[in-house]
Structures are given as structure tokens and as C-alpha cells.
Motif scaffolding. Structure first.
Motif, PDB file in Angstrom:
ATOM      1  N   TRP A 140      32.048 -19.597  24.214  1.00 54.93           N
ATOM      2  CA  TRP A 140      31.078 -20.153  25.204  1.00 54.93           C
ATOM      3  C   TRP A 140      30.108 -19.205  25.659  1.00 54.93           C
ATOM      4  CZ3 TRP A 140      29.450 -25.198  26.041  1.00 54.93           C
ATOM      5  CH2 TRP A 140      30.408 -26.051  25.427  1.00 54.93           C
ATOM      6  N   PHE A 141      30.859 -18.234  26.047  1.00 56.60           N
ATOM      7  CA  PHE A 141      29.608 -17.080  26.641  1.00 56.60           C
ATOM      8  C   PHE A 141      29.531 -15.798  25.732  1.00 56.60           C
ATOM      9  CE2 PHE A 141      31.875 -19.486  29.796  1.00 56.60           C
ATOM     10  CZ  PHE A 141      30.944 -20.002  30.669  1.00 56.60           C
ATOM     11  N   THR A 142      28.374 -15.168  25.810  1.00 57.12           N
ATOM     12  CA  THR A 142      27.779 -14.132  25.002  1.00 57.12           C
ATOM     13  C   THR A 142      28.222 -12.943  25.595  1.00 57.12           C
ATOM     14  OG1 THR A 142      25.729 -13.831  26.186  1.00 57.12           O
ATOM     15  CG2 THR A 142      25.796 -15.614  24.485  1.00 57.12           C
ATOM     16  N   SER A 143      27.857 -11.686  24.969  1.00 60.29           N
ATOM     17  CA  SER A 143      28.136 -10.464  25.100  1.00 60.29           C
ATOM     18  C   SER A 143      27.823  -9.971  26.722  1.00 60.29           C
ATOM     19  CB  SER A 143      27.849  -9.472  24.302  1.00 60.29           C
ATOM     20  OG  SER A 143      28.287  -8.187  24.479  1.00 60.29           O
ATOM     21  N   SER A 144      26.625 -10.395  26.894  1.00 58.25           N
ATOM     22  CA  SER A 144      25.848  -9.881  28.146  1.00 58.25           C
ATOM     23  C   SER A 144      26.569 -10.859  29.304  1.00 58.25           C
ATOM     24  CB  SER A 144      24.471  -9.889  28.263  1.00 58.25           C
ATOM     25  OG  SER A 144      24.074 -11.605  27.793  1.00 58.25           O
ATOM     26  N   GLU A 145      27.334 -11.805  29.007  1.00 58.83           N
ATOM     27  CA  GLU A 145      27.971 -12.840  30.110  1.00 58.83           C
ATOM     28  C   GLU A 145      29.406 -12.622  30.238  1.00 58.83           C
ATOM     29  OE1 GLU A 145      25.153 -16.607  29.403  1.00 58.83           O
ATOM     30  OE2 GLU A 145      26.533 -16.215  28.037  1.00 58.83           O
ATOM     31  N   ARG A 146      30.188 -11.835  29.021  1.00 59.58           N
ATOM     32  CA  ARG A 146      31.211 -12.189  28.750  1.00 59.58           C
ATOM     33  C   ARG A 146      32.219 -11.385  29.982  1.00 59.58           C
ATOM     34  NH1 ARG A 146      31.623 -11.074  23.122  1.00 59.58           N
ATOM     35  NH2 ARG A 146      30.876 -13.369  23.282  1.00 59.58           N
ATOM     36  N   SER A 147      31.909 -10.230  30.381  1.00 58.82           N
ATOM     37  CA  SER A 147      32.800  -9.688  31.558  1.00 58.82           C
ATOM     38  C   SER A 147      32.718 -10.576  32.842  1.00 58.82           C
ATOM     39  CB  SER A 147      32.046  -8.226  32.088  1.00 58.82           C
ATOM     40  OG  SER A 147      32.592  -7.570  33.046  1.00 58.82           O
ATOM     41  N   LYS A 148      31.607 -11.259  33.033  1.00 60.36           N
ATOM     42  CA  LYS A 148      31.532 -11.871  34.374  1.00 60.36           C
ATOM     43  C   LYS A 148      32.282 -13.155  34.079  1.00 60.36           C
ATOM     44  CE  LYS A 148      28.054 -14.833  36.700  1.00 60.36           C
ATOM     45  NZ  LYS A 148      26.590 -15.380  36.714  1.00 60.36           N
ATOM     46  N   ALA A 149      32.194 -13.738  32.832  1.00 62.82           N
ATOM     47  CA  ALA A 149      33.027 -15.006  32.675  1.00 62.82           C
ATOM     48  C   ALA A 149      34.519 -14.776  32.755  1.00 62.82           C
ATOM     49  CB  ALA A 149      32.668 -15.407  31.119  1.00 62.82           C
ATOM     50  N   ASN A 150      34.818 -13.442  31.963  1.00 65.94           N
ATOM     51  CA  ASN A 150      36.088 -13.044  32.180  1.00 65.94           C
ATOM     52  C   ASN A 150      36.719 -13.056  33.618  1.00 65.94           C
ATOM     53  OD1 ASN A 150      36.543 -13.044  29.364  1.00 65.94           O
ATOM     54  ND2 ASN A 150      36.028 -10.856  29.318  1.00 65.94           N
ATOM     55  N   VAL A 168      34.314  -9.120  41.245  1.00 67.78           N
ATOM     56  CA  VAL A 168      33.055  -9.595  41.155  1.00 67.78           C
ATOM     57  C   VAL A 168      31.878  -8.333  40.895  1.00 67.78           C
ATOM     58  CG1 VAL A 168      31.144 -10.926  42.253  1.00 67.78           C
ATOM     59  CG2 VAL A 168      33.539 -11.688  42.345  1.00 67.78           C
ATOM     60  N   VAL A 169      32.191  -7.401  41.639  1.00 69.71           N
ATOM     61  CA  VAL A 169      31.166  -6.147  41.626  1.00 69.71           C
ATOM     62  C   VAL A 169      31.222  -5.535  40.493  1.00 69.71           C
ATOM     63  CG1 VAL A 169      30.501  -4.054  42.569  1.00 69.71           C
ATOM     64  CG2 VAL A 169      31.124  -5.951  44.345  1.00 69.71           C
ATOM     65  N   ALA A 170      32.418  -5.178  40.043  1.00 69.07           N
ATOM     66  CA  ALA A 170      32.696  -4.507  38.695  1.00 69.07           C
ATOM     67  C   ALA A 170      32.243  -5.205  37.508  1.00 69.07           C
ATOM     68  CB  ALA A 170      34.209  -4.153  38.461  1.00 69.07           C
ATOM     69  N   GLY A 177      43.764  -3.742  45.499  1.00 70.17           N
ATOM     70  CA  GLY A 177      42.229  -4.028  45.133  1.00 70.17           C
ATOM     71  C   GLY A 177      41.824  -3.336  43.956  1.00 70.17           C
ATOM     72  N   ALA A 178      41.802  -2.172  43.788  1.00 71.19           N
ATOM     73  CA  ALA A 178      41.321  -1.349  42.732  1.00 71.19           C
ATOM     74  C   ALA A 178      42.131  -1.541  41.571  1.00 71.19           C
ATOM     75  CB  ALA A 178      41.616   0.297  43.041  1.00 71.19           C
ATOM     76  N   MET A 179      43.574  -1.824  41.490  1.00 74.04           N
ATOM     77  CA  MET A 179      43.971  -2.411  40.068  1.00 74.04           C
ATOM     78  C   MET A 179      43.571  -3.506  39.760  1.00 74.04           C
ATOM     79  SD  MET A 179      48.082  -1.530  40.308  1.00 74.04           S
ATOM     80  CE  MET A 179      48.377  -2.578  41.883  1.00 74.04           C
ATOM     81  N   TYR A 180      43.069  -4.531  40.461  1.00 81.78           N
ATOM     82  CA  TYR A 180      42.620  -5.812  39.846  1.00 81.78           C
ATOM     83  C   TYR A 180      40.887  -5.748  39.336  1.00 81.78           C
ATOM     84  CZ  TYR A 180      46.331  -8.859  40.934  1.00 81.78           C
ATOM     85  OH  TYR A 180      47.430  -9.635  40.978  1.00 81.78           O
ATOM     86  N   ALA A 181      40.103  -4.717  40.033  1.00 79.07           N
ATOM     87  CA  ALA A 181      38.721  -4.739  39.726  1.00 79.07           C
ATOM     88  C   ALA A 181      38.366  -4.717  38.363  1.00 79.07           C
ATOM     89  CB  ALA A 181      38.335  -3.337  40.518  1.00 79.07           C
TER      90      ALA A 181
END
Length: 434
Positions: free
Chosen positions: A129-139, A284-286, A334-338
Motif C-alpha cells: 500500500w505504501f511507497t518507499s518514501s512513505e514506508r518508514s512512516k507507515a512502519n 515518530v521523529v526518527a 525510548g531509544a531502543m524503540y525509536a
């Protein structure tokens, strides 16, 4: 191209996907609070058996990752997750009525088998459903179901235990998954081609972008060849050690706080929630900057290094200052999840679509083994040594190994396009993993 891709994908799919993964994480993680709240005492579970029970879920999870991915990719991720929701909801509720530790062993293992379907099927669904430029955000929106669930679960479960006992906590928290399965079935489609709520033009735009992304990727005929790729092997080992830290932390944080303090179960629930609030923000930031810059490694290993240092610092502080030690644990958590969003964006960028799902499942299965090791050995070390010091060192060393392996991963994709909405690289063949 980016503006043409239907924004309705986000509003329709992501809330349902987020809630589904959140429910899965609830039913695997509430064990830690149940154990701290009296389940171990009521069922005469020894400390070593409790550690094994916490870890047993991941053993079942490990064995069924790749078969689940194969089914999801070749048949239907949607149907696989629908059946899994119903089964794990029933199994999770059944924990509330067990009177025998051996039955509990079977249920924990069975929940791991059923939930093995979720992560690979979800990642395959998102890649449809989501392209390369969207994938990190979707994940990231998917995996946010992990810390956000622990955030509210720690508080709600603590109140449930305090009000109705640990048995009813398990029964009550298992039921929503069964109901939600039918929402999932109605709202989700396997791919844009199946979606009646997209126009023909919108479907074409999305499929054209996916086709462009496959340009420049070397053909890989089957899973066996994909699993031999050096980068895939490195990512498997890296995720194994990373998961030791994550699940050693997740499964035993309530018990660690209880051992180091005199707080009641409700206060422990509130304190357990704090690291996951930080994790939510950092994830979200990462993911935003990783997608914006199309760089992945840069948003993985520095966070894991911070977590390792925080665990070691918490070890140095020891029991002399509870609050300082706790703040360091919050930073570590927090850092482990980022880095989760950027990490799971790597495989679809280095392998073609026909094998990417299986490779992601293999990586995640090694994460399950690491989770087993973390959940078991952290509990074991805490029990044998009578303190948390050895487990802090164990988790810190595991994360350091994960940092080194992340830096060593070398995987290059050479697409002849730059996804819309991203900052162009210096050259069209710039590596995605930096």
C-alpha cells in the motif's frame, strides 16, 4: 507523483492497522504485569518457570514467521490476520481460567504461534500500500502499537488487577481482539487493486510508483536465494541482539521496579508506562527524518548506542538512587524503540517484491529468538543474582553488538528515480543505507 497518491490510504488503513497490532501486543505483554500482581504466587510458579513462561511465547513466534509470510504474500494477509485475531483473543482470555502451570505453558506457546502471523503479514500489507518514501512512516504507525499499548496497558491492567484480580484482567483484555476481527475484515483490503474505495486512476498511480521502485533491484528468484544475501543475514543477527535488549526490558520492567522500590501495583503500572511515552515521540521523529532523507542506518545505530550507554549507566548507579536509575531506564527504553520504522524499511529497498516479505519474516523470526533470550535470561539473571545489575550489563552488551552489526551492514539499491517528496541524493545510485 506524491500528491497523486491517495491520501485516503492513511485515514482508512492506518487506524485499523494500528489498533490491530496494539491488541496483539496487549495480549502478549500483559503477562508481565499479571506475574508481578500475584499470578506466579497463585499458580505456584517458581522464578525460573516464570522466566521461561515469559519467553515461551517467542519460541512459538519464531517457528511460524516465514510460513506466515509465505501465506500472506501468496494468498491473503487480510484473512490470515482475521483468523489470528479471533484465535489469540480466545487463547489470551483462557489464561484467566487456568489452574495448572502446564496448561499455561501450552497457551503461551500457542499464542506465540498465532501471533507469528501478525508482523510479517502486516509488513507485507504495508508494502502493498505504501511507497518507499512513505514506508518508514507507515512502519512506525504500525509498530507504535507496541509502545502505545504498553503505555495504556500498564495503567489499565494495573487498575484491573487491583479491582478484579489478575484472572479477570486476562479474560477482559482478550475479548476485544475477537470483536475487532470483524472490523478488520470489513475495513482492510490486501492491495489497492482490491479496494473499491479507490478510483481506477488512483490505483494506477500507486501501481506505477511501485513499478518504478523495482527498477534497479537485482532479480532474486526465491526465498532461499534471498535468505543467502549477506545483508539479510547481517540484519537477522543484528535484530536478534537488539531484541534481547527490547524484550528483556519489556517483560521485566514491572518486576525490576517492584524489586527496587516499595510502590504498590498501581504506581508500578504508571511508572512502567513512562518509557513508552518517550518511545512514541522518538519513533515518530526518527521515521519522519528517515523518510525525508531516505537514510536508514543513520536513524538506527545511534539510538541503540544511547540505549546501551543508558543501561550501563543505570548499572553504575545501582540501588543508590532509584529515581536516577529509573530515568536512565526511561532513556534506554525510548531509544531502543525509536529505530523500528527505518529498520523495517530496509528490506523492501534492497530486495524485489517477490521475496521482500519472506526476508522481513526471517529477520523478524531472529528477533523472536532474541526476544526469547532477553525475556528468559533477564528473568534468570535477576533471580540468580538477586539484583538487576547483571541483566543491565547483559542488555547493554547485546545492544552494543547490534550497533556494530548495523554499522557493518552494506546493502545498496540503485533505482533510477527519486521518490517524490524526498530530498534527492547526490547521485541516482546513492545508497539507501547510510
Amino acid at each position: 507523483m506524491g500528491e497523486k497518491l491517495a491520501s485516503s490510504r492513511w485515514s482508512r488503513l492506518m487506524p485499523v492497522i494500528f489498533i490491530t497490532y496494539s491488541l496483539a501486543y496487549l495480549d502478549r505483554s500483559n503477562y508481565s504485569l499479571g506475574a508481578a500482581a500475584g499470578m506466579a504466587k497463585d499458580l505456584n510458579i517458581t522464578a525460573s518457570a516464570s522466566a521461561f513462561l515469559a519467553a515461551l511465547f517467542f519460541l512459538g513466534y519464531f517457528f511460524f514467521q516465514v510460513p506466515s509470510a509465505s501465506y500472506a504474500q501468496r494468498r491473503s494477509a487480510k484473512k490470515l490476520i482475521f483468523y489470528a485475531l479471533i484465535l489469540w483473543g480466545i487463547l489470551a482470555s483462557c489464561i484467566g481460567i487456568v489452574t495448572n502451570i502446564w496448561v499455561l505453558f501450552v497457551i503461551r506457546f500457542a499464542i506465540g504461534i498465532v501471533e507469528a502471523a501478525i508482523m510479517p503479514a502486516m509488513l507485507i500489507l504495508l508494502s502493498n500500500w505504501f511507497t518507499s518514501s512513505e514506508r518508514s512512516k507507515a512502519n512506525t504507525f504500525l509498530i507504535l502499537g507496541n509502545p502505545v499499548t504498553v503505555l495504556w496497558m500498564s495503567v489499565v491492567s494495573a487498575y484491573l488487577v487491583n479491582s478484579v484480580g489478575w484472572r479477570w484482567m486476562f479474560i477482559i483484555e482478550g475479548l476485544p481482539s475477537i470483536i475487532w476481527a470483524f472490523v478488520w475484515l470489513r475495513m482492510i483490503d490486501n492491495s489497492p487493486n482490491d479496494a473499491k474505495w479507490l478510483s481506477a486512476g488512483q490505483k494506477k498511480d500507486i501501481n506505477d510508483e511501485f513499478a518504478r521502485e523495482q527498477v534497479g533491484l537485482h532479480a532474486v528468484p526465491n526465498y532461499r536465494e534471498a535468505f543467502k544475501q549477506k545483508a539479510v543475514i547481517q540484519l537477522c543477527i543484528q535484530y536478534f541482539f537488539w531484541s534481547i535488549g527490547v524484550y528483556g526490558f519489556v517483560m521485566w520492567l514491572p518486576s525490576i521496579i517492584k524489586t527496587a522500590s516499595s510502590f504498590d501495583i498501581v504506581v508500578i503500572g504508571w511508572l512502567t508506562a513512562i518509557p513508552y511515552l518517550l518511545a512514541t515521540v522518538l519513533m515518530v521523529v526518527a521515521s519522519f527524518f528517515s523518510d525525508r532523507l531516505l537514510k536508514r542506518k543513520l536513524f538506527i545505530w545511534p539510538f541503540l548506542l544511547v540505549a546501551a550507554v543508558a543501561f550501563y549507566a543505570s548499572y553504575l548507579v545501582g540501588t543508590s538512587n532509584f529515581w536516577l536509575s529509573f530515568i536512565l531506564l526511561v532513556i534506554a527504553g525510548g531509544a531502543m524503540y525509536a529505530p523500528y520504522g527505518p529498520f523495517f524499511a530496509i528490506v523492501p529497498e534492497i530486495l524485489p517484491k517477490n521475496v521482500a516479505g519472506g526476508a522481513m519474516a526471517l529477520v523478524n523470526s531472529f528477533g523472536a529468538l532474541g526476544s526469547f533470550a532477553g525475556a528468559y535470561f533477564v528473568g534468570f539473571l535477576n533471580n540468580v543474582t538477586g539484583s538487576n545489575d547483571a541483566s543491565y550489563i547483559f542488555m547493554a552488551l547485546s545492544l552494543i553488538i547490534a550497533v556494530v552489526l548495523t554499522i557493518l551492514v552494506k546493502a545498496v539499491r540503485t533505482p533510477d528515480f527519486t521518490p517524490h517528496g524526498t530530498i534527492p541524493a547526490a547521485s541516482p545510485s546513492a545508497p539507501a543505507l547510510q
